[in-house]
Scaffold this motif. Structure first.
Motif, short mmCIF file in Angstrom:
data_model
loop_
_atom_site.label_atom_id
_atom_site.label_comp_id
_atom_site.label_asym_id
_atom_site.label_seq_id
_atom_site.Cartn_x
_atom_site.Cartn_y
_atom_site.Cartn_z
N THR A 226 18.99 31.45 37.09
CA THR A 226 19.90 30.70 38.09
C THR A 226 19.84 31.56 39.36
O THR A 226 19.77 31.01 40.40
N LEU A 227 19.93 32.79 39.44
CA LEU A 227 19.71 33.77 40.62
C LEU A 227 18.32 33.57 41.49
O LEU A 227 18.34 33.33 42.53
N LEU A 228 17.15 33.51 40.56
CA LEU A 228 15.86 33.27 41.25
C LEU A 228 15.78 31.94 42.08
O LEU A 228 15.25 32.05 43.08
N MET A 229 16.41 30.85 41.63
CA MET A 229 16.21 29.73 41.97
C MET A 229 17.43 29.63 43.16
O MET A 229 17.41 28.39 43.97
N GLN A 230 18.34 30.43 43.43
CA GLN A 230 19.26 30.30 44.51
C GLN A 230 18.51 31.08 45.85
O GLN A 230 19.00 31.41 46.51
#
Length: 268
Positions: A226-230
């Motif tokens: 989730t964090l990576l794709m943000q």
């Protein structure tokens, strides 16, 4: 996905409007804003859930999955599930008639989505179904079934405790889900729950089918997607996920998913 987008009121979607009784597969497309939650629901069909951008969390009694655009969740008919949207995305839902589900995985899982399968999903969910012939829809559906049988199952599944709601092990898992960077050891958890560490390990294994250490690592790695794709820098993602360094996180991530986190970070 069983529901209209929030802009349309969030009401339950009448799937009979999209159903073709001579086709084994039919589909719908829904747009969701960040932070939206589709409540628990079921379908009488097998259900393939795919988001072509962003990251989608699928929660069911059998487990939880965080799904990037390179994968899709397969759920058997009548499995209760809900969708949690962390970033805005467009979701595609394919529904498979129960009588042909025997050709597909017998457990809920995540499958890889390559170029051909992706285009088939989009063709069945985004095209004007009224303009497509019944023969074309049926053939596309048959090809989807063939492609699904050939896709590898991916390690994006996070087993959820089978205990009753509110059990000690469920409490541990929910706490870690809310805060993946929590560094509490198994011994510390056992002390908080007033049980021996061997008892804690045994109960955790019985409830999830995984050791505490492996389950927590899988949680941290899947949550980090989730964090990576943000677009958050990998070093910050590593620290937020409970890792001491960029390299330690990258090594664990690559071992788990077969690809470095930088590839997922690019898919914002």
């Amino acid at each position: 996905m069983g529901f209209f987008s929030p802009e349309d009121g969030g009401h339950a979607l009448d799937l009979t409007a999209a159903e073709f009784r001579d086709s084994p597969v039919f589909g719908v497309t829904v747009r969701y804003p960040a932070g939206h939650v589709v409540p628990l629901h079921t379908h009488a069909y097998g259900h393939l859930i795919y988001a072509d951008r962003g990251l989608l969390r699928v929660e069911a009694e059998s487990g939880q999955w965080l799904v990037p655009p390179t994968a899709a969740v397969w759920l058997r008919p009548n499995v209760r599930h809900r969708l949690v949207v962390s970033v805005a995305l467009q979701a595609h839902g394919l529904f498979v008639r129960k009588d042909v589900c025997a050709r597909l995985p017998v457990v809920d899982c995540v499958v890889s989505v390559g170029g051909l399968l992706r285009e088939l999903i989009i063709a069945l969910t985004q095209s004007d179904s009224q303009a497509m012939s019944s023969k074309r829809i049926r053939l596309l559906g048959e090809l989807v079934l063939e492609e699904l049988q050939a896709q590898p199952v991916l390690p994006l599944h996070l087993p959820w405790p089978a205990d009753n709601a509110g059990s000690p092990i469920q409490h541990v898992c929910q706490t870690l889900l809310d805060n993946p960077s929590d560094t509490s050891t198994a011994v510390e958890w056992a002390n908080r729950l007033a049980m021996g560490d061997k008892t804690f390990h045994r109960r955790f294994m019985q409830s999830t089918g995984m050791t505490f250490g492996k389950w927590r690592q899988q949680l941290r790695l899947t949550s980090s997607l989730t964090l990576l794709m943000q677009g958050i820098p990998i070093t910050q993602v590593a620290l937020a996920s409970g890792y001491d360094s960029h390299s330690a996180y990258t090594t664990a991530f690559s071992k788990q998913f077969g690809q470095p986190p930088s590839l997922f970070s690019a898919k914002v």
